[in-house]
Design an enzyme around this catalytic site. Structure first.
Site, PDB file in Angstrom:
ATOM      1  N   HIS A 173      -8.252  54.174  28.308  1.00  0.00           N
ATOM      2  CA  HIS A 173      -8.230  55.558  28.800  1.00  0.00           C
ATOM      3  C   HIS A 173      -8.452  55.688  30.311  1.00  0.00           C
ATOM      4  O   HIS A 173      -9.295  56.445  30.771  1.00  0.00           O
ATOM      5  CB  HIS A 173      -9.280  56.395  28.057  1.00  0.00           C
ATOM      6  N   ARG A 206      -9.033  65.452  12.788  1.00  0.00           N
ATOM      7  CA  ARG A 206      -8.338  65.775  14.036  1.00  0.00           C
ATOM      8  C   ARG A 206      -7.288  66.867  13.852  1.00  0.00           C
ATOM      9  O   ARG A 206      -6.814  67.447  14.825  1.00  0.00           O
ATOM     10  CB  ARG A 206      -7.642  64.535  14.601  1.00  0.00           C
ATOM     11  N   ASP A 258      -9.178  51.264  23.073  1.00  0.00           N
ATOM     12  CA  ASP A 258      -8.816  52.268  24.074  1.00  0.00           C
ATOM     13  C   ASP A 258      -9.455  51.960  25.429  1.00  0.00           C
ATOM     14  O   ASP A 258     -10.633  51.599  25.504  1.00  0.00           O
ATOM     15  CB  ASP A 258      -9.304  53.648  23.638  1.00  0.00           C
ATOM     16  N   ASN A 309      -1.815  57.090  20.281  1.00  0.00           N
ATOM     17  CA  ASN A 309      -1.386  58.492  20.221  1.00  0.00           C
ATOM     18  C   ASN A 309      -1.320  59.131  21.606  1.00  0.00           C
ATOM     19  O   ASN A 309      -0.639  60.152  21.797  1.00  0.00           O
ATOM     20  CB  ASN A 309      -2.318  59.301  19.315  1.00  0.00           C
ATOM     21  N   HIS A 310      -1.990  58.552  22.600  1.00  0.00           N
ATOM     22  CA  HIS A 310      -1.940  59.095  23.960  1.00  0.00           C
ATOM     23  C   HIS A 310      -0.758  58.569  24.764  1.00  0.00           C
ATOM     24  O   HIS A 310      -0.557  59.011  25.902  1.00  0.00           O
ATOM     25  CB  HIS A 310      -3.252  58.816  24.705  1.00  0.00           C
ATOM     26  N   ASP A 350      -4.722  58.569  30.178  1.00  0.00           N
ATOM     27  CA  ASP A 350      -5.342  59.880  29.926  1.00  0.00           C
ATOM     28  C   ASP A 350      -6.867  59.785  30.023  1.00  0.00           C
ATOM     29  O   ASP A 350      -7.462  58.742  29.813  1.00  0.00           O
ATOM     30  CB  ASP A 350      -4.944  60.455  28.568  1.00  0.00           C
ATOM     31  N   ARG A 351      -7.449  60.941  30.313  1.00  0.00           N
ATOM     32  CA  ARG A 351      -8.901  61.112  30.407  1.00  0.00           C
ATOM     33  C   ARG A 351      -9.483  60.522  31.694  1.00  0.00           C
ATOM     34  O   ARG A 351     -10.107  61.226  32.465  1.00  0.00           O
ATOM     35  CB  ARG A 351      -9.618  60.513  29.191  1.00  0.00           C
ATOM     36  N   HIS A 402      -8.918  54.030  18.482  1.00  0.00           N
ATOM     37  CA  HIS A 402      -8.706  55.464  18.279  1.00  0.00           C
ATOM     38  C   HIS A 402      -9.973  56.316  18.239  1.00  0.00           C
ATOM     39  O   HIS A 402      -9.899  57.528  18.393  1.00  0.00           O
ATOM     40  CB  HIS A 402      -7.904  55.644  16.991  1.00  0.00           C
ATOM     41  N   ASP A 448      -3.679  53.726  23.812  1.00  0.00           N
ATOM     42  CA  ASP A 448      -4.478  54.664  24.612  1.00  0.00           C
ATOM     43  C   ASP A 448      -4.949  54.014  25.916  1.00  0.00           C
ATOM     44  O   ASP A 448      -6.136  53.958  26.230  1.00  0.00           O
ATOM     45  CB  ASP A 448      -5.662  55.203  23.811  1.00  0.00           C
ATOM     46  N   HIS A 494      -3.267  51.074  16.223  1.00  0.00           N
ATOM     47  CA  HIS A 494      -4.123  51.989  16.976  1.00  0.00           C
ATOM     48  C   HIS A 494      -4.904  52.927  16.073  1.00  0.00           C
ATOM     49  O   HIS A 494      -6.119  53.062  16.191  1.00  0.00           O
ATOM     50  CB  HIS A 494      -3.298  52.813  17.961  1.00  0.00           C
TER      51      HIS A 494
END
Length: 567
Positions: free
Chosen positions: A291, A447, A289, A350-351, A321-322, A474, A318, A399
């Site tokens: 991000h 999660r 990731d 997943n993002h 995001d963030r 992840h 990923d 991922h």
């Protein structure tokens, strides 16, 4: 008497463990904190504080399924414990707190904001065009000849002169012959409407009066950023673009369109499972990731070299995001893909989905830095990303993780129709969301989506497919990586000091052919960004929306008799 002493001893030891857990939490060692809170709970299972604290630690690791369970247990033990109620408020719903504290204006305000956001999402879903009737936004974009809209300042000299003349004529008629002013004004309005139709048609390439070609989207003379000459994206362009991004300059939208659209065509031609061949004596790098942490991405390239045919990478989902620079990250990765398809491989995380992008910042960032059209375009292109890769028929890279059933073959993954938003259950969901667990077998996801799987599940999957190793991402890890399941599974995470607060290292893995023995390289975060993460919702509100979606899904599962987590 001995029983009383033993009980007191257990309570005292539990408090000591809680204190150690609190220290670990303050040091941002959230996994360690969770383990210590769990030990305290084993000694004293009726203390709501331990569950509430552990719930909050789970949220720091985005383990919302476990967080909701702990928050619920804390309230069950002590319904009026403020911290338990507050934790439940953040990650489930503010209504419970409002009932307990009807005069609390903050709780009432949060309820109002959450309800407003949920209503907005439901309204958007209600008016959305059915999937089967939607047309690709990419079909309406031609980066070589994008028409200039009437909102731009372009108006032909002839049209400007005619409009000015018409205005003067109307003014004179009104002053000299008021009686005929209305008729003349109507005629002038008609002329102006015809001129407007002509202008619109000539600009957009459609309408009543259409020119034979569209006007190309001109790059402003004052634009000093990176430029693509023709259709070929070169290394020089990518370097210039990255340097501009480093100095927080923007890429012209015309070139951004070109990068994304060219990447779209490359990705849509790939299978859902991509086989990668690494020649003997060559190496291959897998990153986890990122991000939106653009400066840490640059640091990876500084440490390990730029992507090229001789220095290929796989970024394992990923990307966005963030972080504050998700647009810069995704355009850089896509540009390298366009420059040399074999230099970089991209896997979906997943993002890379609409729902996550709406909550965790990418959608708002794209809308601010580019446009609404790019929001739709990125959402579509993310659906084209492959779901997994296999290196030299030995290393399976994905991922999230593995599956709720045994016997899944690589051919089953390759056959997945991935051109959609991630479903709530099934193979595609589990590839993006699942996590390993230390215990054998399978368990519910911490999660709330996907599942947890043990070393025996990993072993059977590798044996069934004649593979040696699973590499996944992840999950944030303190050292940037973790080796689990008897050495058969490695988690790699490449966003150091995640969200500018976790204090973790980043890592990437270099594989050398033919042995493909993993060489793990760790690195620290570069100077943190001065910009805050992009977040269209307040923290408590975004988490509330996530949890509401999970709770709604679980309610539906209970009503239909399905088990949660897609297992």
């Amino acid at each position: 008497m001995p029983n009383m002493e033993t009980e007191n001893s257990s309570v005292s030891r539990a408090e000591e463990l809680k204190a150690l857990a609190n220290e670990a939490f303050r040091a941002k060692k959230y996994s360690q904190a969770i383990d210590l809170y769990s030990q305290a709970i084993e000694l004293n299972s009726q203390n709501a504080v331990y569950y509430a604290n552990r719930a909050f630690a789970h949220t720091k690791l985005e383990e919302y399924g476990s967080a909701i369970q702990d928050a619920s247990k804390a309230i069950e033990i002590d319904p009026r414990y403020p911290k338990a109620c507050f934790t439940y408020q953040i990650f489930v719903t503010p209504v419970h707190v409002k009932k307990l504290s009807p005069n609390d204006p903050d709780a009432a305000q949060k309820v109002k904001e959450c309800e407003k956001a949920v209503k907005k999402l439901k309204f958007e879903e209600a008016i959305a065009v059915p999937e089967s009737e939607r047309h690709s936004v990419a079909d309406s974009i031609d980066y070589r000849s994008i028409g200039m809209s009437p909102s731009s300042s372009f108006v032909s000299t002839q049209a400007a002169i005619l409009a000015a003349t018409a205005t003067v004529v109307v003014a004179v008629v009104v002053m000299v012959w008021p009686a005929v002013a209305t008729t003349v004004a109507g005629m002038v309005v008609a002329v102006l409407m015809i001129l407007g139709a002509y202008w619109w048609g000539s600009c957009s390439g459609s309408g009543v009066f259409t020119k034979s070609r569209k006007l190309e989207l001109e790059v402003e003379p004052q634009y000093s950023g990176a430029r693509i000459e023709g259709d070929v994206i070169t290394l020089d362009f990518v370097k210039k673009m990255m340097d501009d991004f480093k100095n927080q300059k923007c890429l012209h939208k015309r070139y951004a369109f070109q990068i994304v659209l060219q990447t779209r065509e490359m990705l849509r031609a790939l299978p859902s499972l991509v086989d990668i061949d690494i020649p003997d004596g060559k190496h291959f790098t897998v990153c986890g990731d990122v991000h939106g942490q653009f400066y840490d991405l640059l640091n990876i390239f500084e440490l390990n070299g730029l992507p090229s045919e001789e220095n290929p990478y796989l970024f394992n989902g990923d990307f966005v995001d963030r972080g504050s620079f998700s647009v810069e990250v995704i355009l850089t990765l896509f540009a390298f893909k366009c420059m040399c398809p074999s230099a970089i491989y991209l896997s979906r995380g997943n993002h890379e989905s609409k729902s996550m992008n709406k909550i965790y910042g990418f959608e708002g960032e794209v809308r601010s830095k580019l446009s609404e059209t790019f929001v739709e375009l990125f959402a579509e292109v993310f659906c084209f990303l492959p779901l997994a890769h296999v290196l030299n028929q030995k290393v399976f890279v994905v991922h999230g993780g593995l599956f709720s059933v045994d016997g899944v073959k690589l051919s089953d993954i390759k056959a997945i129709d991935r051109f959609c938003e991630p479903p709530e259950e099934g193979l595609m969901c589990e590839l993006l969301w699942s996590d390993p667990q230390p215990l054998p077998g399978r368990g519910p996801s911490k999660r709330g989506v996907g599942l947890s799987f043990g070393a025996d599940v990993t072993k059977r999957f590798l044996q069934d497919n004649s593979l040696d190793l699973v590499v996944r991402s992840h999950e944030v890890k303190d050292e940037g990586y973790e080796i689990e399941h008897d050495g058969k599974l490695i988690t790699v995470f490449s966003a150091p000091n995640y969200c500018d607060q976790m204090g973790n290292k980043g890592a990437f893995i270099r594989f050398e052919a033919p042995t493909l023995k993993p060489n793990i390289v760790t690195f620290a975060a570069v100077a943190p960004s001065t910009m805050p993460p992009w977040a269209p919702y307040p923290f408590y509100l975004s988490q509330c929306l996530v949890m509401k979606a999970l709770l709604d899904e679980k309610k539906e599962d209970r009503g239909s008799g399905k088990s949660p987590g897609g297992s």
